[in-house]
Design a protein around this motif. Structure first.
Motif, PDB file in Angstrom:
ATOM      1  N   VAL A  26       0.349 -61.385  19.567  1.00 11.61           N
ATOM      2  CA  VAL A  26       0.961 -61.615  18.269  1.00 11.61           C
ATOM      3  C   VAL A  26       0.424 -60.567  17.292  1.00 11.61           C
ATOM      4  O   VAL A  26      -0.586 -59.903  17.564  1.00 11.61           O
ATOM      5  CB  VAL A  26       0.654 -63.029  17.726  1.00 11.61           C
ATOM      6  CG1 VAL A  26       1.262 -64.095  18.624  1.00 11.61           C
ATOM      7  CG2 VAL A  26      -0.858 -63.250  17.574  1.00 11.61           C
ATOM      8  N   GLU A  30       4.004 -62.682  13.688  1.00 12.35           N
ATOM      9  CA  GLU A  30       5.169 -62.460  14.530  1.00 12.35           C
ATOM     10  C   GLU A  30       4.730 -62.197  15.960  1.00 12.35           C
ATOM     11  O   GLU A  30       3.575 -61.840  16.220  1.00 12.35           O
ATOM     12  CB  GLU A  30       5.966 -61.237  14.046  1.00 12.35           C
ATOM     13  CG  GLU A  30       6.596 -61.380  12.698  1.00 12.35           C
ATOM     14  CD  GLU A  30       7.219 -60.080  12.228  1.00 12.35           C
ATOM     15  OE1 GLU A  30       8.079 -60.151  11.343  1.00 12.35           O
ATOM     16  OE2 GLU A  30       6.847 -59.003  12.737  1.00 12.35           O
ATOM     17  N   LYS A  31       5.674 -62.333  16.876  1.00  9.98           N
ATOM     18  CA  LYS A  31       5.468 -61.863  18.239  1.00  9.98           C
ATOM     19  C   LYS A  31       5.262 -60.360  18.183  1.00  9.98           C
ATOM     20  O   LYS A  31       5.988 -59.642  17.470  1.00  9.98           O
ATOM     21  CB  LYS A  31       6.696 -62.196  19.086  1.00  9.98           C
ATOM     22  CG  LYS A  31       6.629 -61.702  20.515  1.00  9.98           C
ATOM     23  CD  LYS A  31       5.682 -62.520  21.358  1.00  9.98           C
ATOM     24  CE  LYS A  31       5.713 -62.095  22.826  1.00  9.98           C
ATOM     25  NZ  LYS A  31       4.723 -62.821  23.634  1.00  9.98           N
ATOM     26  N   ILE A  37       4.279 -69.137  19.824  1.00 10.65           N
ATOM     27  CA  ILE A  37       4.985 -67.855  19.949  1.00 10.65           C
ATOM     28  C   ILE A  37       4.641 -67.177  21.267  1.00 10.65           C
ATOM     29  O   ILE A  37       5.487 -66.602  21.944  1.00 10.65           O
ATOM     30  CB  ILE A  37       4.622 -66.931  18.762  1.00 10.65           C
ATOM     31  CG1 ILE A  37       5.117 -67.536  17.441  1.00 10.65           C
ATOM     32  CG2 ILE A  37       5.208 -65.536  18.960  1.00 10.65           C
ATOM     33  CD1 ILE A  37       4.529 -66.864  16.216  1.00 10.65           C
ATOM     34  N   PRO A  75      10.749 -62.876  16.728  1.00  9.42           N
ATOM     35  CA  PRO A  75      10.277 -64.266  16.775  1.00  9.42           C
ATOM     36  C   PRO A  75       8.928 -64.393  16.077  1.00  9.42           C
ATOM     37  O   PRO A  75       8.036 -63.556  16.252  1.00  9.42           O
ATOM     38  CB  PRO A  75      10.143 -64.536  18.279  1.00  9.42           C
ATOM     39  CG  PRO A  75      11.086 -63.568  18.916  1.00  9.42           C
ATOM     40  CD  PRO A  75      11.067 -62.346  18.064  1.00  9.42           C
ATOM     41  N   GLY A  76       8.790 -65.417  15.246  1.00  8.33           N
ATOM     42  CA  GLY A  76       7.542 -65.573  14.512  1.00  8.33           C
ATOM     43  C   GLY A  76       7.515 -66.828  13.677  1.00  8.33           C
ATOM     44  O   GLY A  76       8.269 -67.770  13.912  1.00  8.33           O
ATOM     45  N   GLU A  86       0.543 -71.825  15.831  1.00  4.87           N
ATOM     46  CA  GLU A  86       1.742 -70.985  15.896  1.00  4.87           C
ATOM     47  C   GLU A  86       1.601 -69.876  16.929  1.00  4.87           C
ATOM     48  O   GLU A  86       2.576 -69.508  17.597  1.00  4.87           O
ATOM     49  CB  GLU A  86       2.048 -70.401  14.516  1.00  4.87           C
ATOM     50  CG  GLU A  86       2.518 -71.411  13.484  1.00  4.87           C
ATOM     51  CD  GLU A  86       3.873 -71.993  13.839  1.00  4.87           C
ATOM     52  OE1 GLU A  86       4.665 -71.327  14.540  1.00  4.87           O
ATOM     53  OE2 GLU A  86       4.148 -73.134  13.423  1.00  4.87           O
TER      54      GLU A  86
END
Length: 447
Positions: free
Chosen positions: A155, A200-201, A151, A132-133, A147
């Protein structure tokens, strides 16, 4: 087959490619910087051409000089190795324009997969599982902050054009985000001349598993199994092995199918690597694709019996793969340790200098990929890796014992190395039991 190949690289990978070419009856051309004139790859090649001063930008990254050396010597193809110009789509394009075969994927594919944000989007469209990202790149700090909130922390910020652990920052809480964003962008600009970032996560405590693929120009794509690259220091791999202790036959088949699917999504050709993160639940996510030969390719060669460099050359010459997925079998266990000219006990301080004595280990199932020799002077200009020690055993325990023995036999005097530290890793209870992840070195050794 090609009559002559130029190797646009240095050190152990240049030596590795020269040896493969010689076994195939292909003449070789080495290129070298002024400081590398006494390097082993220069002495082993059939011809050698100086391409500039010591700094990489003036020599190993100097496209004009490398192309000129290729034309001058009549080489028909260029093998880029890893690092330097190996994932530079512009260089691959220039080779094509000059009717020189680039031993690697097409420039267009390299451009797509070299940009991590773009690669991520391609994989989403191909229904390959991704972390996820953010879709695309971050256009501002305000965008980044928004973001990250969406998320959820932690991160990871990554340079879109990045590699080698540069331009990466892990952010555990909002208060750390701004500084991490600014320093990662600065580092990315210096390292890649491109400060575009994506996010991204952060998957906590994952295993880093990569799949080796081979794809010919006729539509055949196969995988050669996985490598476990979880033993890392600051995103730089230290020890790699194949197969992984956490990958069952079923998971290997599923991940292998996804790796092939990812390659086909971009009409990939030649050797490449699909990199995944595997979480504690056994779920896996696409991380990135490396469009080149990997440092750790020998462990795959040991357990499959397939020479990946030779396959690269055959594919580039437009030959069909002479094997199907059913022909690929895995036997035994292989481990690779990267021998670096550095002192782990003094902050991994680089240790260039003259080798006064080197004694290499041997025995059944022991392989050394190196450009070291007695009297060789390691320059301060390039990466600190000076050798790769690879061992093969019928079982993982046998491979660990063999690697421990080989490290004890490995003597390098005149410089400092990480050999003793590698021995400590191999002796660690959690490593031996397979209980480790990408945070292993940080947790066990506080580095």
């Amino acid at each position: 087959m090609f009559n002559k190949i130029l190797i646009a690289n240095r050190g152990e990978i240049a030596v590795r490619i020269i040896r493969a070419c010689r076994e195939m009856g292909i003449a070789t051309v080495a290129v070298y910087s002024e400081i590398d004139k006494d390097s082993l790859h220069v002495n082993l090649a059939d011809e050698a051409v100086c391409i500039g001063p010591a700094k990489s930008k003036d020599s190993y990254l100097n496209m004009e000089n490398i192309i000129s050396a290729t034309v001058l010597t009549g080489a028909q193809a260029i093998h880029p190795g890893f690092g330097f110009l190996s994932e530079n789509s512009k260089f691959a394009e220039v080779c094509s324009e000059c009717n020189i075969t680039f031993i690697g994927p097409d420039a267009e594919v390299m451009s797509k997969m070299g940009n991590k944000a773009r690669a991520r989007q391609i994989m989403i469209e191909a229904e390959v599982p991704v972390i996820p990202g953010v879709d695309g790149v971050l256009d501002s700090y305000q965008h980044t902050e928004k973001e990250a909130d969406r998320i959820g922390y932690p991160v990871i910020l990554k340079a879109s054009a990045g590699g080698g652990g540069r331009g990466i920052r892990i952010v555990h809480k909002k208060e750390e985000l701004k500084k991490a964003y600014e320093t990662a962008k600065t580092e990315a600009k210096v390292s890649f001349n491109d400060d575009a970032m994506y996010m991204e996560k952060f998957i906590e405590n994952p295993r880093h598993i990569e799949f080796q693929i081979l794809a010919d120009n006729h539509g055949t794509v196969i995988h050669l199994g996985e490598r476990d690259c979880s033993v890392q220091r600051r995103n730089q791999k230290v020890v790699e092995e194949a197969p992984s202790t956490i990958i069952s036959d079923d998971l290997r088949n599923r991940m292998g199918e996804v790796a092939i699917k990812a390659a086909k999504a971009v009409a990939y050709k030649n050797a490449g690597t699909i990199e995944f993160l595997v979480d504690k639940n056994g779920d896996f996510y696409f991380m990135e694709m490396n469009t080149r030969i990997q440092v750790e390719h020998p462990v795959t060669e040991f357990i499959t019996g397939i020479d990946i460099i030779k396959e690269q050359i055959k594919i580039a010459f437009n030959e069909e793969l002479n094997m199907s997925q059913n022909d690929v079998t895995f036997k035994g266990h292989a481990i690779e340790c990267r021998i670096n000219a550095e002192n782990p006990y003094k902050g991994f301080r680089p240790s260039p200098g003259k080798i006064s004595l080197v004694l290499l280990p041997g025995g059944n199932g022991v392989r050394i990929d190196s450009a070291l020799y007695n009297g060789y002077k390691i320059p301060p200009t390039y990466d600190s890796m000076v050798a790769k020690l690879i061992v093969y055993g019928d079982s993982r325990i046998e491979a660990i014992n063999k690697m421990t023995r080989a490290l004890e036999e490995f003597v390098v005097e005149g410089i400092e190395t990480n050999i003793e530290f590698l021995g400590e890793i191999l002796d660690n209870e959690n490593f031996v039991s397979g209980n480790f992840d990408t945070s292993f070195i940080a947790k066990e050794f506080n580095y």
